[in-house]
Design a protein around this motif. Structure first.
Motif, PDB file in Angstrom:
ATOM      1  N   TYR A  37      16.075  -2.604   6.359  1.00  0.00           N
ATOM      2  CA  TYR A  37      15.287  -1.431   5.976  1.00  0.00           C
ATOM      3  C   TYR A  37      15.003  -0.575   7.216  1.00  0.00           C
ATOM      4  O   TYR A  37      15.178   0.646   7.189  1.00  0.00           O
ATOM      5  CB  TYR A  37      13.977  -1.851   5.312  1.00  0.00           C
ATOM      6  N   HIS A  85       6.403 -12.890   1.172  1.00  0.00           N
ATOM      7  CA  HIS A  85       6.499 -11.489   1.569  1.00  0.00           C
ATOM      8  C   HIS A  85       7.262 -10.685   0.523  1.00  0.00           C
ATOM      9  O   HIS A  85       8.082 -11.214  -0.218  1.00  0.00           O
ATOM     10  CB  HIS A  85       7.149 -11.341   2.947  1.00  0.00           C
ATOM     11  N   GLN A  86       6.930  -9.400   0.490  1.00  0.00           N
ATOM     12  CA  GLN A  86       7.572  -8.466  -0.429  1.00  0.00           C
ATOM     13  C   GLN A  86       7.647  -7.110   0.255  1.00  0.00           C
ATOM     14  O   GLN A  86       6.656  -6.633   0.804  1.00  0.00           O
ATOM     15  CB  GLN A  86       6.764  -8.353  -1.721  1.00  0.00           C
ATOM     16  N   LEU A  87       8.818  -6.509   0.213  1.00  0.00           N
ATOM     17  CA  LEU A  87       8.996  -5.172   0.764  1.00  0.00           C
ATOM     18  C   LEU A  87       8.953  -4.173  -0.379  1.00  0.00           C
ATOM     19  O   LEU A  87       9.752  -4.252  -1.313  1.00  0.00           O
ATOM     20  CB  LEU A  87      10.335  -5.066   1.504  1.00  0.00           C
ATOM     21  N   THR A 141      14.548  -9.492   5.624  1.00  0.00           N
ATOM     22  CA  THR A 141      14.157  -8.496   4.621  1.00  0.00           C
ATOM     23  C   THR A 141      13.929  -7.131   5.255  1.00  0.00           C
ATOM     24  O   THR A 141      14.414  -6.122   4.753  1.00  0.00           O
ATOM     25  CB  THR A 141      12.872  -8.951   3.896  1.00  0.00           C
ATOM     26  N   VAL A 142      13.195  -7.084   6.363  1.00  0.00           N
ATOM     27  CA  VAL A 142      12.792  -5.793   6.920  1.00  0.00           C
ATOM     28  C   VAL A 142      13.792  -5.175   7.894  1.00  0.00           C
ATOM     29  O   VAL A 142      13.840  -3.953   8.015  1.00  0.00           O
ATOM     30  CB  VAL A 142      11.399  -5.835   7.583  1.00  0.00           C
ATOM     31  N   LEU A 153       8.726   1.292   9.283  1.00  0.00           N
ATOM     32  CA  LEU A 153       7.940   0.913   8.110  1.00  0.00           C
ATOM     33  C   LEU A 153       6.665   1.746   8.132  1.00  0.00           C
ATOM     34  O   LEU A 153       6.070   1.938   9.194  1.00  0.00           O
ATOM     35  CB  LEU A 153       7.542  -0.564   8.163  1.00  0.00           C
ATOM     36  N   VAL A 186       2.273  -2.461   7.118  1.00  0.00           N
ATOM     37  CA  VAL A 186       2.307  -3.878   6.788  1.00  0.00           C
ATOM     38  C   VAL A 186       0.911  -4.270   6.337  1.00  0.00           C
ATOM     39  O   VAL A 186      -0.075  -3.936   7.001  1.00  0.00           O
ATOM     40  CB  VAL A 186       2.709  -4.739   8.006  1.00  0.00           C
ATOM     41  N   LEU A 240       5.413  -3.378   3.802  1.00  0.00           N
ATOM     42  CA  LEU A 240       5.679  -4.806   3.731  1.00  0.00           C
ATOM     43  C   LEU A 240       4.380  -5.531   3.420  1.00  0.00           C
ATOM     44  O   LEU A 240       3.378  -5.336   4.114  1.00  0.00           O
ATOM     45  CB  LEU A 240       6.246  -5.307   5.065  1.00  0.00           C
ATOM     46  N   ALA A 271      10.115  -1.168  -0.903  1.00  0.00           N
ATOM     47  CA  ALA A 271      11.097  -0.320  -0.226  1.00  0.00           C
ATOM     48  C   ALA A 271      10.901   1.159  -0.519  1.00  0.00           C
ATOM     49  O   ALA A 271      11.109   1.997   0.360  1.00  0.00           O
ATOM     50  CB  ALA A 271      12.511  -0.754  -0.599  1.00  0.00           C
TER      51      ALA A 271
END
Length: 120
Positions: free
Chosen positions: A36, A4-6, A32-33, A43, A46, A13, A8
């Motif tokens: 945030y 996974h990668q956010l 991670t989320v 968010l 996703v 996500l 930001a």
């Protein structure tokens, strides 16, 4: 395992299963989320990118996945399922009964279109 990668700066996500999903995978995503979401409130989207659906490695992993969705779906505006998997292609129809986010399926070759949709 979930990679996974956010993003930001965009509030997006990116999630990509790399083999069967394990029970601790969503704990790592939450680490991670969650900060945030606490800071920004939501968010934007996703993106789940899975050429095929790898499944879960245990019942505990399935439960962890369901708990993550239950705890986070109110904080996500859109979900893009990018896959040629028959299971993920019907995900929007199933998800609309359980989540507040707008869920849309994209073919695996339409990754850029999915990301553009999330950015709208």
């Amino acid at each position: 395992m979930l990679v996974h990668q956010l993003l930001a700066n965009e509030g997006i996500l990116l999630i990509r299963p790399d083999g069967p999903i394990a029970a601790g995978d969503f704990e790592l995503v939450a680490k991670t989320v969650d900060p945030y979401i606490e800071n920004k409130g939501t968010l934007r989207g996703v993106m789940i990118e899975a050429p095929s659906f790898p499944g879960w490695d245990s019942f505990a992993a399935l439960m962890s996945h369901l708990c993550f969705v239950r705890d986070h779906h109110r904080f996500v505006a859109k979900v893009a399922a990018v896959s040629d998997s028959p299971i993920l292609s019907i995900a929007p129809e199933i998800a609309k009964h359980f989540v507040q986010a707008e869920v849309r399926h994209f073919n695996a070759t339409d990754r850029d279109a999915a990301l553009a949709w999330l950015r709208e």
